[in-house]
Scaffold this active site. Sequence first.
Site, PDB file in Angstrom:
ATOM      1  N   ASN A 102       0.820  -1.204   0.000  1.00 39.46           N
ATOM      2  CA  ASN A 102       0.000   0.000   0.000  1.00 39.46           C
ATOM      3  C   ASN A 102       0.865   1.270   0.000  1.00 39.46           C
ATOM      4  O   ASN A 102       2.086   1.206  -0.114  1.00 39.46           O
ATOM      5  CB  ASN A 102      -0.956  -0.031   1.200  1.00 39.46           C
ATOM      6  CG  ASN A 102      -2.296   0.587   0.885  1.00 39.46           C
ATOM      7  OD1 ASN A 102      -2.380   1.639   0.250  1.00 39.46           O
ATOM      8  ND2 ASN A 102      -3.364  -0.054   1.323  1.00 39.46           N
ATOM      9  N   HIS A 130      18.703  -4.279   7.997  1.00 40.97           N
ATOM     10  CA  HIS A 130      19.976  -3.813   8.559  1.00 40.97           C
ATOM     11  C   HIS A 130      19.731  -2.707   9.586  1.00 40.97           C
ATOM     12  O   HIS A 130      18.663  -2.111   9.634  1.00 40.97           O
ATOM     13  CB  HIS A 130      20.898  -3.297   7.446  1.00 40.97           C
ATOM     14  CG  HIS A 130      20.290  -2.163   6.656  1.00 40.97           C
ATOM     15  ND1 HIS A 130      19.366  -2.379   5.653  1.00 40.97           N
ATOM     16  CD2 HIS A 130      20.465  -0.821   6.740  1.00 40.97           C
ATOM     17  CE1 HIS A 130      19.002  -1.206   5.140  1.00 40.97           C
ATOM     18  NE2 HIS A 130      19.644  -0.253   5.784  1.00 40.97           N
ATOM     19  N   SER A 157      -1.106  -1.200   9.307  1.00 42.52           N
ATOM     20  CA  SER A 157      -0.527   0.129   9.092  1.00 42.52           C
ATOM     21  C   SER A 157       0.527   0.475  10.133  1.00 42.52           C
ATOM     22  O   SER A 157       0.435   0.074  11.293  1.00 42.52           O
ATOM     23  CB  SER A 157      -1.633   1.194   9.154  1.00 42.52           C
ATOM     24  OG  SER A 157      -2.571   0.988   8.135  1.00 42.52           O
ATOM     25  N   ALA A 175      -1.554  -3.353  13.644  1.00 40.56           N
ATOM     26  CA  ALA A 175      -1.130  -1.997  13.285  1.00 40.56           C
ATOM     27  C   ALA A 175      -0.266  -1.381  14.380  1.00 40.56           C
ATOM     28  O   ALA A 175      -0.521  -1.559  15.572  1.00 40.56           O
ATOM     29  CB  ALA A 175      -2.357  -1.123  13.038  1.00 40.56           C
TER      30      ALA A 175
END
Length: 202
Positions: A102, A130, A157, A175
């Site tokens: 998204n 990393h 999200s 989320a």
Amino acid sequence: MINILKKIFQTLVTESRNRGLYFAVLMNLSHLIGVLRGVFYKLIYFRNINCSIFALQTKSRIEVFNKHSKINIGKFVFVRRNTSIRIDFNGVLDIGEKVFINDNCNINCINKISIGKNTKIAPNVSINDHDHNYKNIEDEHLIKGEVKIGENVWIGSNVVILRDTFIGDNTVIAAGSVVKGNIPSNTLFVNKRENVCINRTS
């Protein structure tokens, strides 16, 4: 190629019935532009990107900074707006077929990131294999790790996925979570938090 064209036609017919012809045409025109942008990046990085048909919508970009870097993108991957995919050093990024990414996501790969097929990634997700080596600035400035995301995973999200994270198949990441370590298959991962209010006047 015939199977792909057949699939596209079937999708157009279904979307026209569900959305109406006008909106189906607008939506699929946007998809077509995304596919053309995917072709554009394939042409720019023809030695680094191995792919079939994928879509990269407006303001999303792929940046490759090393001749040894590789990106493998499966069929029908769809990347929405303003997403950044960066790969450097000997990094290998594998994105399975029918992965959906998204808006406003960041994927930074310098070693190894894999995303399994049918995985859905919500807006504002950050994936990094990393860390910066802030403890010892005399050594390499990056500490390399790996991220492996299984198949059919849902990532909510504002999730941050850190290096050395392994997420099993059919897992949901709630989320706002910060994820590091091993997350078993068929689970819901939630970061527990406490709300703390501190009086600033005392």
